[in-house]
Design an enzyme around this catalytic site. Structure first.
Site, mmCIF file in Angstrom:
data_model
loop_
_atom_site.group_PDB
_atom_site.id
_atom_site.type_symbol
_atom_site.label_atom_id
_atom_site.label_comp_id
_atom_site.label_asym_id
_atom_site.label_seq_id
_atom_site.Cartn_x
_atom_site.Cartn_y
_atom_site.Cartn_z
ATOM 1 N N CYS A 13 -31.940 -11.444 -42.621
ATOM 2 C CA CYS A 13 -31.655 -12.870 -42.422
ATOM 3 C C CYS A 13 -32.487 -13.334 -41.229
ATOM 4 O O CYS A 13 -33.479 -12.672 -40.871
ATOM 5 C CB CYS A 13 -30.161 -13.123 -42.243
ATOM 6 S SG CYS A 13 -29.420 -12.277 -40.832
ATOM 7 N N ASN A 16 -30.200 -11.667 -37.698
ATOM 8 C CA ASN A 16 -29.607 -10.315 -37.843
ATOM 9 C C ASN A 16 -28.317 -10.177 -37.027
ATOM 10 O O ASN A 16 -27.997 -9.107 -36.525
ATOM 11 C CB ASN A 16 -30.612 -9.209 -37.475
ATOM 12 C CG ASN A 16 -30.166 -7.795 -37.878
ATOM 13 O OD1 ASN A 16 -30.493 -6.829 -37.207
ATOM 14 N ND2 ASN A 16 -29.427 -7.660 -38.952
ATOM 15 N N CYS A 18 -25.433 -12.538 -38.178
ATOM 16 C CA CYS A 18 -24.352 -13.085 -39.021
ATOM 17 C C CYS A 18 -24.362 -12.488 -40.431
ATOM 18 O O CYS A 18 -23.466 -11.736 -40.805
ATOM 19 C CB CYS A 18 -24.455 -14.613 -39.119
ATOM 20 S SG CYS A 18 -24.235 -15.459 -37.542
ATOM 21 N N ARG A 19 -25.372 -12.831 -41.250
ATOM 22 C CA ARG A 19 -25.334 -12.472 -42.673
ATOM 23 C C ARG A 19 -25.799 -11.052 -42.966
ATOM 24 O O ARG A 19 -25.111 -10.307 -43.676
ATOM 25 C CB ARG A 19 -26.200 -13.463 -43.474
ATOM 26 C CG ARG A 19 -25.639 -14.868 -43.491
ATOM 27 C CD ARG A 19 -26.667 -15.870 -43.960
ATOM 28 N NE ARG A 19 -27.742 -16.039 -42.975
ATOM 29 C CZ ARG A 19 -28.829 -16.766 -43.136
ATOM 30 N NH1 ARG A 19 -29.023 -17.378 -44.302
ATOM 31 N NH2 ARG A 19 -29.723 -16.891 -42.185
ATOM 32 N N SER A 20 -26.977 -10.674 -42.468
ATOM 33 C CA SER A 20 -27.496 -9.356 -42.882
ATOM 34 C C SER A 20 -26.700 -8.175 -42.322
ATOM 35 O O SER A 20 -26.561 -7.162 -43.021
ATOM 36 C CB SER A 20 -28.994 -9.222 -42.605
ATOM 37 O OG SER A 20 -29.303 -9.368 -41.253
ATOM 38 N N ASP A 129 -26.682 -20.007 -44.164
ATOM 39 C CA ASP A 129 -26.545 -19.623 -42.751
ATOM 40 C C ASP A 129 -25.228 -20.197 -42.205
ATOM 41 O O ASP A 129 -25.063 -21.415 -42.141
ATOM 42 C CB ASP A 129 -27.741 -20.203 -41.987
ATOM 43 C CG ASP A 129 -27.741 -19.780 -40.533
ATOM 44 O OD1 ASP A 129 -26.740 -19.193 -40.076
ATOM 45 O OD2 ASP A 129 -28.756 -20.037 -39.865
HETATM 46 P P1 4NP Z 1 -28.123 -15.102 -39.289
HETATM 47 O O1 4NP Z 1 -27.555 -16.403 -38.522
HETATM 48 O O2 4NP Z 1 -29.561 -15.401 -39.649
HETATM 49 O O3 4NP Z 1 -27.250 -14.999 -40.499
HETATM 50 O O4 4NP Z 1 -27.968 -13.947 -38.326
HETATM 51 C C1 4NP Z 1 -28.181 -16.965 -37.420
HETATM 52 C C2 4NP Z 1 -27.993 -16.423 -36.168
HETATM 53 C C3 4NP Z 1 -28.583 -16.987 -35.066
HETATM 54 C C4 4NP Z 1 -29.375 -18.110 -35.212
HETATM 55 C C5 4NP Z 1 -29.577 -18.638 -36.474
HETATM 56 C C6 4NP Z 1 -28.985 -18.057 -37.573
HETATM 57 N N1 4NP Z 1 -29.961 -18.712 -34.097
HETATM 58 O O5 4NP Z 1 -30.608 -19.757 -34.252
HETATM 59 O O6 4NP Z 1 -29.847 -18.191 -32.976
#
Ligand code: 4NP
Length: 172
Positions: A13, A16, A18-20, A129
């Site tokens: 993602c 790294n 939240c989702r992955s 996201d």
């Molecule tokens: P992820 O979510 O891609 O599912 O881990 C996010 C985590 C952090 C951010 C964006 C999406 N960020 O902008 O910091």
């Protein structure tokens, strides 16, 4: 589309956190339930490196724990060039993850990069996201990842060749 047997999968993602990491933890749990852990190499990474070294987002840790899965020890890392050699399948959570991976991937291994839900279920949906949303967004993400992980486990544990219909044993 990858044709050879899949033995290693990287979930990707943006951050790294939240989702992955959730996909990594849920997919490991699905494999363990089927007695298939140990047969596959599973990891996760982000296309961005802002959170490198951090534990998953507390909301991802909480939704995983609610379902009996511990992802707290995971540490975020950024995708590295060696990932494109090391993993048979590299699954992006959304289309921008897939686009970013395609831009990084050497041309000869671009077929290893796919949208997670599209590859797993045949429905080309994104895992949205949830970072800026509420906890219900994390539960929705968990459910999508759980369903796709079951479908992915079905796919990768299928025998390489199945008998053609009409050739079943005459003793049946
Ligand atoms: P992820 O979510 O891609 O599912 O881990 C996010 C985590 C952090 C951010 C964006 C999406 N960020 O902008 O910091």
């Amino acid at each position: 589309m990858v044709e050879k047997p899949v033995k290693s999968i990287l979930f990707v993602c943006l951050g790294n956190i939240c989702r992955s990491p959730l996909a990594e933890g849920v997919f490991r749990a699905v494999l363990a339930e089927r007695g298939l852990d140990g047969e596959f190499t599973i990891d996760s990474a982000g296309t961005g490196g802002w959170h490198a070294g951090s534990a998953p987002d507390p909301r991802s840790i909480a939704v995983a724990a609610l379902h009996g899965i511990d992802i707290a020890p995971q540490q975020a890392r950024k995708v590295v060039p060696a990932d494109f050699e090391r993993f048979d399948l590299i699954l992006g959570m959304d289309r921008s993850n897939v686009d970013d991976l395609m831009a990084l991937a050497p041309q000869q291994v671009r077929d290893r990069v796919e949208l997670f839900l599209g590859h797993a279920t045949g429905r080309p949906q994104e895992v949205p996201d949830p970072y800026y949303g509420g906890e219900d967004g994390f539960l929705a993400v968990y459910r999508m990842i759980r369903e796709a992980s079951e479908a992915l486990a079905d796919r990768i544990s299928e025998p390489a060749s199945v008998p053609l219909s009409g050739q079943a044993s005459s003793t049946m």
